[in-house]
Design a protein around this motif. Structure first.
Motif, PDB file in Angstrom:
ATOM      1  N   LEU A  81     -65.496  57.782  -5.305  1.00  0.00           N
ATOM      2  CA  LEU A  81     -64.979  56.893  -6.346  1.00  0.00           C
ATOM      3  C   LEU A  81     -64.603  57.674  -7.602  1.00  0.00           C
ATOM      4  N   GLY A  82     -65.237  58.815  -7.786  1.00  0.00           N
ATOM      5  CA  GLY A  82     -64.938  59.641  -8.943  1.00  0.00           C
ATOM      6  C   GLY A  82     -63.567  60.271  -8.922  1.00  0.00           C
ATOM      7  N   LEU A 105     -69.217  59.664 -11.111  1.00  0.00           N
ATOM      8  CA  LEU A 105     -68.638  58.586 -11.921  1.00  0.00           C
ATOM      9  C   LEU A 105     -68.305  59.082 -13.330  1.00  0.00           C
ATOM     10  N   GLY A 106     -68.905  60.171 -13.729  1.00  0.00           N
ATOM     11  CA  GLY A 106     -68.582  60.770 -15.016  1.00  0.00           C
ATOM     12  C   GLY A 106     -67.186  61.351 -15.077  1.00  0.00           C
ATOM     13  N   ASN A 107     -66.498  61.433 -13.926  1.00  0.00           N
ATOM     14  CA  ASN A 107     -65.117  61.933 -13.889  1.00  0.00           C
ATOM     15  C   ASN A 107     -64.093  60.847 -14.185  1.00  0.00           C
ATOM     16  N   PRO A 126     -77.362  59.023 -14.982  1.00  0.00           N
ATOM     17  CA  PRO A 126     -76.867  60.406 -15.080  1.00  0.00           C
ATOM     18  C   PRO A 126     -76.268  60.715 -16.447  1.00  0.00           C
ATOM     19  N   THR A 127     -76.526  61.903 -16.939  1.00  0.00           N
ATOM     20  CA  THR A 127     -75.981  62.309 -18.234  1.00  0.00           C
ATOM     21  C   THR A 127     -74.464  62.423 -18.186  1.00  0.00           C
ATOM     22  N   THR A 128     -73.883  62.519 -16.988  1.00  0.00           N
ATOM     23  CA  THR A 128     -72.421  62.615 -16.875  1.00  0.00           C
ATOM     24  C   THR A 128     -71.730  61.354 -17.377  1.00  0.00           C
ATOM     25  N   LEU A 129     -72.438  60.229 -17.429  1.00  0.00           N
ATOM     26  CA  LEU A 129     -71.830  59.021 -17.987  1.00  0.00           C
ATOM     27  C   LEU A 129     -71.486  59.220 -19.462  1.00  0.00           C
TER      28      LEU A 129
END
Length: 202
Positions: A81-82, A105-107, A126-129
């Motif tokens: 999904l990213g 998902l951070g992408n 996740p910190t990527t959010l």
């Protein structure tokens, strides 16, 4: 139908998707902007299927809206999904999705609305959010999330609504977590037994 931009199949009684959801998204549907399968209560199963090692048919995908709420998904959120960098709204709420929130998902750099509420997600937020700089609404309520990354939200300057209530989150939220969230107008953190606030009274 390679020129189709909108597929609205919501509010039906579908019980399966031939070849899985990935066939809807990764085929030759390069200009598809919105796919709505919400409120097909018995769709269920792993409609995502395994598509991790498949090649993408289009150089670029225009998908902006993906709605799958209340479809009885009993699966995990796939990493692929990213890949949909133009996605602006993603709703997977009110399902039985388990496992962790994938860092991929951070992408989704164009994402404005992310709703993963009312599932069985576990692990950490996740910190990527924190890379979703266009995010305006984030709802993770009613899951089993346990950890809150120190810099999850600090850069989300456009965030207006943050709902992380009804989880198993633990730790301390300080003023520094919200220092840059000047547009935040709704904060819901209740029903996290081991989550506390450390802020000045003003």
């Amino acid at each position: 139908m390679t020129s189709l931009k909108l597929r609205d199949l919501s509010n039906n009684e579908f019980t399966s998707i031939d070849d899985g959801l990935s066939s809807f998204l990764f085929g030759n549907n390069c200009i598809l902007k919105a796919l709505d399968l919400a409120y097909n209560y018995d769709l269920g199963g792993d409609v995502f299927e395994s598509y991790e090692n498949e090649s993408m048919s289009c150089i670029r995908y225009d998908l902006q809206v993906l709605k799958l709420e209340r479809t009885s998904l009993g699966t995990r959120i796939p990493n692929w999904l990213g890949k949909f960098k133009n996605l602006q709204s993603l709703s997977l709420s009110n399902n039985t999705i388990d496992g962790s929130i994938p860092a991929s998902l951070g992408n989704l750099s164009s994402l404005e609305d992310l709703d993963l509420s009312y599932n069985a997600l576990t692990g950490a937020i996740p910190t990527t959010l924190g890379r979703l700089l266009n995010l305006r609404k984030l709802s993770l309520r009613w899951n089993r999330l346990e950890e809150l990354g120190e810099k999850c939200f600090i850069q989300l300057e456009n965030l207006e609504v943050l709902n992380i209530s009804h989880n198993l989150l633990k730790g301390v939220l300080e003023e520094s977590h919200f220092a840059n969230l000047t547009r935040l107008n709704s904060l819901l953190i209740g029903n996290n037994e081991h989550l506390s606030l450390d802020m000045k009274s003003n």
